[in-house]
Design a protein around this motif. Structure first.
Motif, PDB file in Angstrom:
ATOM      1  N   THR A   1      21.784  -4.168   6.455  1.00  0.00           N
ATOM      2  CA  THR A   1      20.518  -3.808   7.088  1.00  0.00           C
ATOM      3  C   THR A   1      19.508  -4.934   6.883  1.00  0.00           C
ATOM      4  N   THR A   2      18.754  -5.262   7.934  1.00  0.00           N
ATOM      5  CA  THR A   2      17.750  -6.320   7.835  1.00  0.00           C
ATOM      6  C   THR A   2      16.357  -5.735   7.984  1.00  0.00           C
ATOM      7  N   GLU A   3      15.382  -6.589   7.673  1.00  0.00           N
ATOM      8  CA  GLU A   3      13.990  -6.153   7.758  1.00  0.00           C
ATOM      9  C   GLU A   3      13.534  -5.904   9.193  1.00  0.00           C
ATOM     10  N   GLN A   4      14.342  -6.338  10.173  1.00  0.00           N
ATOM     11  CA  GLN A   4      13.971  -6.154  11.579  1.00  0.00           C
ATOM     12  C   GLN A   4      14.596  -4.904  12.195  1.00  0.00           C
ATOM     13  N   ASP A   5      15.453  -4.211  11.451  1.00  0.00           N
ATOM     14  CA  ASP A   5      16.083  -3.006  11.990  1.00  0.00           C
ATOM     15  C   ASP A   5      15.046  -1.888  12.130  1.00  0.00           C
ATOM     16  N   ALA A   6      15.188  -1.106  13.205  1.00  0.00           N
ATOM     17  CA  ALA A   6      14.200  -0.064  13.513  1.00  0.00           C
ATOM     18  C   ALA A   6      13.996   0.933  12.372  1.00  0.00           C
ATOM     19  N   PRO A   7      15.054   1.475  11.751  1.00  0.00           N
ATOM     20  CA  PRO A   7      14.818   2.421  10.647  1.00  0.00           C
ATOM     21  C   PRO A   7      14.030   1.806   9.497  1.00  0.00           C
ATOM     22  N   MET A   8      14.268   0.515   9.220  1.00  0.00           N
ATOM     23  CA  MET A   8      13.549  -0.135   8.122  1.00  0.00           C
ATOM     24  C   MET A   8      12.079  -0.309   8.471  1.00  0.00           C
ATOM     25  N   ILE A   9      11.796  -0.682   9.715  1.00  0.00           N
ATOM     26  CA  ILE A   9      10.406  -0.815  10.137  1.00  0.00           C
ATOM     27  C   ILE A   9       9.701   0.532  10.054  1.00  0.00           C
ATOM     28  N   ARG A  10      10.367   1.596  10.511  1.00  0.00           N
ATOM     29  CA  ARG A  10       9.783   2.930  10.464  1.00  0.00           C
ATOM     30  C   ARG A  10       9.554   3.378   9.030  1.00  0.00           C
ATOM     31  N   LEU A  11      10.494   3.050   8.131  1.00  0.00           N
ATOM     32  CA  LEU A  11      10.359   3.457   6.729  1.00  0.00           C
ATOM     33  C   LEU A  11       9.141   2.795   6.092  1.00  0.00           C
ATOM     34  N   VAL A  12       8.985   1.496   6.293  1.00  0.00           N
ATOM     35  CA  VAL A  12       7.852   0.780   5.695  1.00  0.00           C
ATOM     36  C   VAL A  12       6.533   1.291   6.273  1.00  0.00           C
ATOM     37  N   ASP A  13       6.494   1.479   7.591  1.00  0.00           N
ATOM     38  CA  ASP A  13       5.268   1.991   8.215  1.00  0.00           C
ATOM     39  C   ASP A  13       4.907   3.372   7.669  1.00  0.00           C
ATOM     40  N   ARG A  14       5.933   4.191   7.460  1.00  0.00           N
ATOM     41  CA  ARG A  14       5.688   5.559   6.971  1.00  0.00           C
ATOM     42  C   ARG A  14       5.208   5.542   5.524  1.00  0.00           C
ATOM     43  N   ILE A  15       5.768   4.647   4.697  1.00  0.00           N
ATOM     44  CA  ILE A  15       5.342   4.537   3.298  1.00  0.00           C
ATOM     45  C   ILE A  15       3.867   4.153   3.234  1.00  0.00           C
ATOM     46  N   ILE A  16       3.475   3.161   4.042  1.00  0.00           N
ATOM     47  CA  ILE A  16       2.077   2.714   4.050  1.00  0.00           C
ATOM     48  C   ILE A  16       1.169   3.825   4.562  1.00  0.00           C
ATOM     49  N   ALA A  17       1.585   4.494   5.652  1.00  0.00           N
ATOM     50  CA  ALA A  17       0.765   5.566   6.220  1.00  0.00           C
ATOM     51  C   ALA A  17       0.590   6.708   5.226  1.00  0.00           C
ATOM     52  N   GLU A  18       1.660   7.061   4.513  1.00  0.00           N
ATOM     53  CA  GLU A  18       1.543   8.154   3.541  1.00  0.00           C
ATOM     54  C   GLU A  18       0.620   7.767   2.396  1.00  0.00           C
ATOM     55  N   GLY A  19       0.689   6.495   1.984  1.00  0.00           N
ATOM     56  CA  GLY A  19      -0.206   6.041   0.930  1.00  0.00           C
ATOM     57  C   GLY A  19      -1.665   6.111   1.347  1.00  0.00           C
ATOM     58  N   VAL A  20      -1.943   5.676   2.582  1.00  0.00           N
ATOM     59  CA  VAL A  20      -3.325   5.676   3.076  1.00  0.00           C
ATOM     60  C   VAL A  20      -3.817   7.102   3.310  1.00  0.00           C
ATOM     61  N   ASN A  21      -3.031   7.899   4.040  1.00  0.00           N
ATOM     62  CA  ASN A  21      -3.456   9.259   4.377  1.00  0.00           C
ATOM     63  C   ASN A  21      -3.566  10.154   3.152  1.00  0.00           C
ATOM     64  N   GLY A  22      -2.774   9.865   2.114  1.00  0.00           N
ATOM     65  CA  GLY A  22      -2.817  10.672   0.900  1.00  0.00           C
ATOM     66  C   GLY A  22      -3.880  10.243  -0.079  1.00  0.00           C
ATOM     67  N   GLY A  23      -4.664   9.218   0.276  1.00  0.00           N
ATOM     68  CA  GLY A  23      -5.731   8.764  -0.616  1.00  0.00           C
ATOM     69  C   GLY A  23      -5.231   7.987  -1.814  1.00  0.00           C
ATOM     70  N   SER A  24      -4.048   7.369  -1.707  1.00  0.00           N
ATOM     71  CA  SER A  24      -3.497   6.590  -2.824  1.00  0.00           C
ATOM     72  C   SER A  24      -4.238   5.261  -2.957  1.00  0.00           C
ATOM     73  N   SER A  25      -4.315   4.764  -4.177  1.00  0.00           N
ATOM     74  CA  SER A  25      -4.939   3.455  -4.404  1.00  0.00           C
ATOM     75  C   SER A  25      -3.898   2.347  -4.450  1.00  0.00           C
ATOM     76  N   ASP A  26      -2.642   2.689  -4.813  1.00  0.00           N
ATOM     77  CA  ASP A  26      -1.586   1.685  -4.930  1.00  0.00           C
ATOM     78  C   ASP A  26      -0.246   2.285  -4.514  1.00  0.00           C
TER      79      ASP A  26
END
Length: 558
Positions: free
Chosen positions: A168-193
């Motif tokens: 799996t590479t960093e350009q694969d669709a599931p990997m892009i979706r996973l990273v985007d979702r991790i960042i979105a959950e951190g922001v929407n959940g009020g996380s600092s880090d």
């Protein structure tokens, strides 16, 4: 229908409450005419007021309620009542339904068109309440969240099998979706880090919320190289370099708002660890009361802000809210009459009427070099992000001696400890005594959820052994402990509040500093003058039900 419009103008309302100056209002009115904006838009674009302030004005103007969407859990059933497309078009989010009445949060309660459209679409009576536009967009994103969760994307990746996961590479669709979702959950959940934590056989993703790390999500070890490479690409780092630490930064858009990310990588025994600091400009509150300042400490702190020159320090560990406090202090100084400069590493939030400079040691722009240059820029107020070395400390004191008001941060355990720390850094005691005008020390504790906090059955048993004098007027004492409910995600806490101690410097302390530093005498003098420690401030907040005694003891000591 919304209430009839009251004969009150936004500019007059802001002036009456001291939220803007006449100079700021005049500038906003000129920009309004020049660019064809509404006055509210002009004020927010110039950074003079926030969306929250406009929301409060509209709520008063229409006699509607103003609500805090961040403190409300919206039922998923609301999705069936108001379609996502309509919510996004009107920038309105359904909050609750009671019988035939639907409560909807909207940024402009005077929007009669939105009111009519909502009543026709839902066939319910609509009750409009006011909320900031940014909060509404975030609530829409949460309520109508589409796509997979982090767990579902990880499950999808695990079904690929070890062989395919390894390629799996960093350009694969599931990997892009996973990273985007991790960042979105951190922001929407009020996380600092966000912590990407490699272990021997698994990869762990952890979020820091309200100062505490969660246990996080577990991911297969095989996706580690691709996940880390994807994060490095976002942060603008070298994906081929994994032997030395790197740093990066990026701006991403989550729920229609821009959020800053700061990346740090570190090689470990099981691969590179990545920590992402989330800099959410929309969540910063430049208000001393909102930061947890008690009336006494706020009065003392504001008094030193009115002085024409001197050094004001904020001390505490990393992540204790020092930068937010400094930004709040700068926001209380009139930028139209004062020349304000900052030196930061990095610049975390943009401030109106403030010239902010990013320190860049790679090109020789250190705190000391930047401060030396700033003194030739005709400043009145200077913020030095951190006092790290002897040269910076000495220049800071000399800047105060030449008529400048200087703010900075320092890493010490308490407020009075800033004095020996500066002397250790090479500041002469005879220069320090007349220039240092105030030191604020602070920590952050988790704020109890007001919906589910529980009264402690035997508070005296908890207080035994602390050997402190309880604040008067609260006998017998009342303490609370955390419970758990849907509004706080069963944690018992929601948000954080500061505990502080403020040490105002005056001539009565000079002798104990100049004639050979005498810490015992300094502390005795401070006690005589009513100095209250951080622990005492935290104890007060625990007796008022803002936090727990355990939280106070976690970050301070009697």
């Amino acid at each position: 229908m919304p209430q009839a419009q009251k004969a009150i103008r936004l500019g007059d309302w802001l002036l009456d409450r001291g939220l803007v100056t006449q100079t700021q209002l005049d500038l906003a009115l000129r920009e309004q005419k020049r660019k064809g904006w509404l006055l509210g838009e002009s004020l927010t674009q110039l950074g003079f007021v926030t969306q929250e302030t406009l929301s409060q004005f509209l709520a008063q103007k229409t006699q509607t309620e103003s609500i805090d969407l961040a403190a409300i859990v919206i039922s998923p059933e609301m999705v069936k009542i108001v379609p996502e497309a309509l919510a996004r078009r009107l920038v309105a989010v359904p909050v609750s339904r009671e019988d035939a009445t639907l409560t909807v949060a909207i940024s402009d309660p005077l929007n009669v068109t939105a009111f009519d459209v909502l009543e026709q679409a839902t066939r319910l009576q609509v009750n409009l309440v006011a909320a900031p536009e940014g909060d509404i967009l975030l609530a829409i994103e949460r309520l109508y969240a589409s796509g997979q969760t982090i767990e579902e994307i990880i499950d999808e990746l695990m079904k690929l099998g070890s062989d395919r996961l390894a390629t799996t590479t960093e350009q694969d669709a599931p990997m892009i979706r996973l990273v985007d979702r991790i960042i979105a959950e951190g922001v929407n959940g009020g996380s600092s880090d966000i912590h990407i934590h490699p272990e021997e056989k698994i990869l762990r993703v952890r979020l820091r919320r309200d100062g505490v790390l969660t246990s996080g999500y577990l991911a297969p070890k095989e996706i580690q190289p691709a996940l880390i490479a994807r994060l490095k690409i976002i942060g603008g780092m070298d994906i081929a370099e994994n032997r030395r630490p790197q740093g990066g930064r990026a701006n991403v858009t989550v729920a229609s708002r821009e959020v800053g990310l700061r990346f740090s990588t570190l090689p470990t025994a099981y691969g590179e660890s990545i920590v992402i600091r989330i800099l959410d400009r929309n969540s910063i509150s430049l208000n001393l009361k909102a930061l947890g300042f008690s009336p006494e400490i706020e009065t003392g702190f504001r008094s030193v802000l009115d002085k024409p020159h001197g050094v004001i320090l904020v001390t505490g560990p990393t992540g204790s809210g020092k930068t937010t406090t400094l930004y709040t202090a700068l926001s209380l100084i009139d930028g139209t009459e004062n020349s304000i400069f900052t030196l930061e590493d990095p610049v975390e939030y943009q401030l109106p009427l403030v010239r902010q400079t990013q320190v860049n040691e790679a090109v020789g722009l250190t705190f000391a070099e930047g401060l030396r240059t700033l003194l030739r820029q005709d400043p009145d107020v200077i913020l030095v992000g951190e006092t790290r070395d002897t040269e910076t400390a000495q220049l800071m004191v000399r800047a105060a001696l030449t008529g400048h008001l200087v703010f900075s941060t320092l890493h010490t355990n308490d407020a009075i400890g800033a004095i020996p720390r500066l002397i250790d850094l090479g500041v002469e005691p005879y220069l320090l005594a007349p220039t240092l005008i105030g030191v604020l020390a602070q920590r952050l504790v988790r704020r109890l959820c007001p919906k589910c906090r529980i009264v402690v059955a035997d508070p005296l048993a908890k207080l035994q052994g602390l050997k402190v004098t309880l604040p008067g007027g609260d006998l017998p004492p009342t303490l609370w402990e955390s419970g758990g409910c849907p509004e706080c995600s069963q944690t018992g806490y929601r948000g954080r509040v500061g505990i502080h101690e403020f040490f105002p410097m005056d001539v009565s302390y000079h002798a104990a500093i100049v004639n050979g530093l005498d810490m015992a005498k300094l502390q005795a003098l401070a006690k005589e003058r009513g100095f209250a420690t951080m622990f005492y401030d935290g104890l007060n907040k625990s007796l008022r039900g803002l936090t727990t005694l355990e939280e106070v003891l976690r970050v301070s000591q009697p």
